[in-house]
Design a protein around this motif. Structure first.
Motif, PDB file in Angstrom:
ATOM      1  N   ALA A 162       0.834  -1.204   0.000  1.00 57.34           N
ATOM      2  CA  ALA A 162       0.000   0.000   0.000  1.00 57.34           C
ATOM      3  C   ALA A 162       0.869   1.255   0.000  1.00 57.34           C
ATOM      4  N   HIS A 163       1.937   1.258   0.815  1.00 54.86           N
ATOM      5  CA  HIS A 163       2.856   2.407   0.832  1.00 54.86           C
ATOM      6  C   HIS A 163       3.543   2.556  -0.521  1.00 54.86           C
ATOM      7  N   ALA A 164       3.972   1.435  -1.097  1.00 55.82           N
ATOM      8  CA  ALA A 164       4.659   1.485  -2.389  1.00 55.82           C
ATOM      9  C   ALA A 164       3.741   2.038  -3.472  1.00 55.82           C
ATOM     10  N   LEU A 165       2.488   1.628  -3.458  1.00 55.88           N
ATOM     11  CA  LEU A 165       1.535   2.135  -4.442  1.00 55.88           C
ATOM     12  C   LEU A 165       1.294   3.628  -4.271  1.00 55.88           C
ATOM     13  N   ALA A 166       1.403   4.101  -3.035  1.00 56.85           N
ATOM     14  CA  ALA A 166       1.149   5.518  -2.756  1.00 56.85           C
ATOM     15  C   ALA A 166       2.322   6.407  -3.154  1.00 56.85           C
ATOM     16  N   VAL A 167       3.547   5.910  -3.043  1.00 55.46           N
ATOM     17  CA  VAL A 167       4.705   6.797  -3.225  1.00 55.46           C
ATOM     18  C   VAL A 167       5.460   6.581  -4.536  1.00 55.46           C
ATOM     19  N   LEU A 168       5.309   5.426  -5.161  1.00 59.78           N
ATOM     20  CA  LEU A 168       6.077   5.153  -6.379  1.00 59.78           C
ATOM     21  C   LEU A 168       5.275   5.568  -7.611  1.00 59.78           C
ATOM     22  N   SER A 169       5.959   6.074  -8.600  1.00 57.69           N
ATOM     23  CA  SER A 169       5.305   6.676  -9.760  1.00 57.69           C
ATOM     24  C   SER A 169       4.760   5.620 -10.721  1.00 57.69           C
ATOM     25  N   PRO A 170       3.824   6.012 -11.595  1.00 53.30           N
ATOM     26  CA  PRO A 170       3.335   5.079 -12.614  1.00 53.30           C
ATOM     27  C   PRO A 170       4.460   4.520 -13.485  1.00 53.30           C
ATOM     28  N   GLY A 171       5.439   5.357 -13.808  1.00 58.36           N
ATOM     29  CA  GLY A 171       6.566   4.878 -14.597  1.00 58.36           C
ATOM     30  C   GLY A 171       7.363   3.802 -13.873  1.00 58.36           C
ATOM     31  N   THR A 172       7.476   3.936 -12.551  1.00 59.68           N
ATOM     32  CA  THR A 172       8.178   2.922 -11.753  1.00 59.68           C
ATOM     33  C   THR A 172       7.441   1.595 -11.813  1.00 59.68           C
ATOM     34  N   TRP A 173       6.110   1.637 -11.725  1.00 59.10           N
ATOM     35  CA  TRP A 173       5.333   0.388 -11.776  1.00 59.10           C
ATOM     36  C   TRP A 173       5.394  -0.242 -13.163  1.00 59.10           C
ATOM     37  N   GLU A 174       5.478   0.580 -14.197  1.00 60.47           N
ATOM     38  CA  GLU A 174       5.654   0.027 -15.542  1.00 60.47           C
ATOM     39  C   GLU A 174       6.993  -0.694 -15.640  1.00 60.47           C
ATOM     40  N   ALA A 175       8.033  -0.080 -15.091  1.00 58.43           N
ATOM     41  CA  ALA A 175       9.350  -0.728 -15.095  1.00 58.43           C
ATOM     42  C   ALA A 175       9.337  -1.995 -14.262  1.00 58.43           C
ATOM     43  N   ALA A 176       8.585  -1.988 -13.140  1.00 55.11           N
ATOM     44  CA  ALA A 176       8.473  -3.191 -12.316  1.00 55.11           C
ATOM     45  C   ALA A 176       7.798  -4.317 -13.091  1.00 55.11           C
ATOM     46  N   GLY A 177       6.780  -3.977 -13.881  1.00 57.32           N
ATOM     47  CA  GLY A 177       6.129  -4.986 -14.707  1.00 57.32           C
ATOM     48  C   GLY A 177       7.073  -5.589 -15.728  1.00 57.32           C
ATOM     49  N   GLN A 178       7.948  -4.766 -16.281  1.00 58.88           N
ATOM     50  CA  GLN A 178       8.944  -5.280 -17.225  1.00 58.88           C
ATOM     51  C   GLN A 178       9.935  -6.204 -16.526  1.00 58.88           C
ATOM     52  N   LEU A 179      10.319  -5.834 -15.297  1.00 59.63           N
ATOM     53  CA  LEU A 179      11.189  -6.713 -14.507  1.00 59.63           C
ATOM     54  C   LEU A 179      10.506  -8.055 -14.254  1.00 59.63           C
ATOM     55  N   ALA A 180       9.227  -8.008 -13.881  1.00 65.56           N
ATOM     56  CA  ALA A 180       8.482  -9.239 -13.609  1.00 65.56           C
ATOM     57  C   ALA A 180       8.460 -10.149 -14.834  1.00 65.56           C
ATOM     58  N   GLU A 181       8.305  -9.544 -16.001  1.00 65.84           N
ATOM     59  CA  GLU A 181       8.281 -10.342 -17.229  1.00 65.84           C
ATOM     60  C   GLU A 181       9.633 -10.977 -17.488  1.00 65.84           C
TER      61      GLU A 181
END
Length: 307
Positions: free
Chosen positions: A167-186
């Motif tokens: 929940a904290h990560a979703l609140a403070v990390l940017s949309p671009g960061t989550w896109e990069a995280a999705g690429q890492l997951a892949e």
């Protein structure tokens, strides 16, 4: 958040342990990275309590890391053949030397990740240097932090502190960061668990939808694990996901008749000679039989979810 002095002191001791253990490994030629703990707390900007130290190493350096820890006075929490376990488990608990009962988790991967080698490569490339307790450690960058937060929330313990971290990560990390995280997951074969973890929270589900991740199709084993289903249900769901009769037979044999070294880790009776080991196998099979109705209910629920 009000923190008792005792817990605060313990976290300081764990910070010192993280820095000292990282230094021990480094002096033996083993690179390591602090996955959570102080690094995660500072990345998220929160006061966060933690119970142990989680250090990730490259999979091909696990044996060298074990030897370094032994030489420095660390002891494995469970009596076992460490060289065997290194090939099959993603984390190993070790008791740290010293007067305090502190634990260090040696990771060669992370729950929900299929490719441990790629996980290390991807995290190591972007790792940051963090000064800690008079020493220093490597910590994941923001994208890797987002990935770890979602994967940890998808673990069997994900409804507690890991969900709050997410929940904290979703609140403070940017949309671009989550896109990069999705690429890492892949890249590291962690998309199913990454998706399940995000789906535990409305804000995470919105991120997953924006990233094009599907909640209606995918392996049910990660979904079951995140909801603390029985290990047998998780294992059987995973069995249905693996391809090839040979792989499935190996998975089934590990479920019903795990290696003695694995059984000794979780059942103290298995450490009492051959009779104790035999009795532990009998108890395990009996437990599976007793839990069968619950296992079938959990599998039906997961099948409806991912049908």
């Amino acid at each position: 958040m009000s923190v008792s002095p005792g817990l605060a002191v313990r976290c300081l001791a764990l910070d010192a342990l993280a820095a000292a253990t990282s230094d021990v490994l480094r002096r033996h030629g083993v690179d390591s990275m602090l996955l959570k703990g102080a690094g995660l707390a500072r990345r998220l900007g929160v006061d966060r309590l933690y119970a142990d130290v989680d250090l990730l190493v490259a999979p091909d350096t696990v044996i060298a890391a074990q030897d370094a820890l032994h030489a420095a006075g660390y002891r494995p929490k469970f009596p076992r053949d460490l060289h065997v376990v290194a090939a099959t488990w993603h984390e190993q608990p070790w008791h740290a030397p010293g007067p305090l009962p502190l634990t260090m988790e040696l990771h060669r991967g992370f729950a929900g990740v299929g490719d441990y080698d790629e996980l290390w490569r991807s995290l190591r490339v972007g790792a940051d240097h963090l000064d800690l307790a008079g020493g220093w450690v490597l910590v994941p960058d923001e994208a890797a932090t987002a990935l770890i937060a979602a994967l940890h929330a998808a673990s069997p313990a994900g409804f507690g502190k890991p969900a709050r971290d997410l929940a904290h990560a979703l609140a403070v990390l940017s949309p671009g960061t989550w896109e990069a995280a999705g690429q890492l997951a892949e890249r590291c074969d962690a998309v199913p668990a990454f998706t399940v973890g995000l789906g535990l929270l409305p804000a995470g589900a919105a991120v997953a939808t924006r990233l094009g991740l599907s909640f209606t199709r995918g392996p049910s084993s990660a979904w079951l694990a995140a909801r603390q289903a029985t290990p047998a249900a998780v294992s059987l769901a995973h069995l249905a996901e693996v391809s090839g009769p040979g792989h499935r037979l190996r998975e089934l044999s590990r479920l019903m008749l795990p290696l003695p070294v694995h059984l000794r880790q979780f059942d103290p009776r298995a450490r009492r000679g051959r009779r104790g080991l035999l009795w532990a196998y009998v108890r395990r099979i009996g437990r599976h039989v007793r839990l069968l109705p619950r296992v079938l209910r959990e599998l039906r629920t997961a099948r409806r979810r991912y049908g």
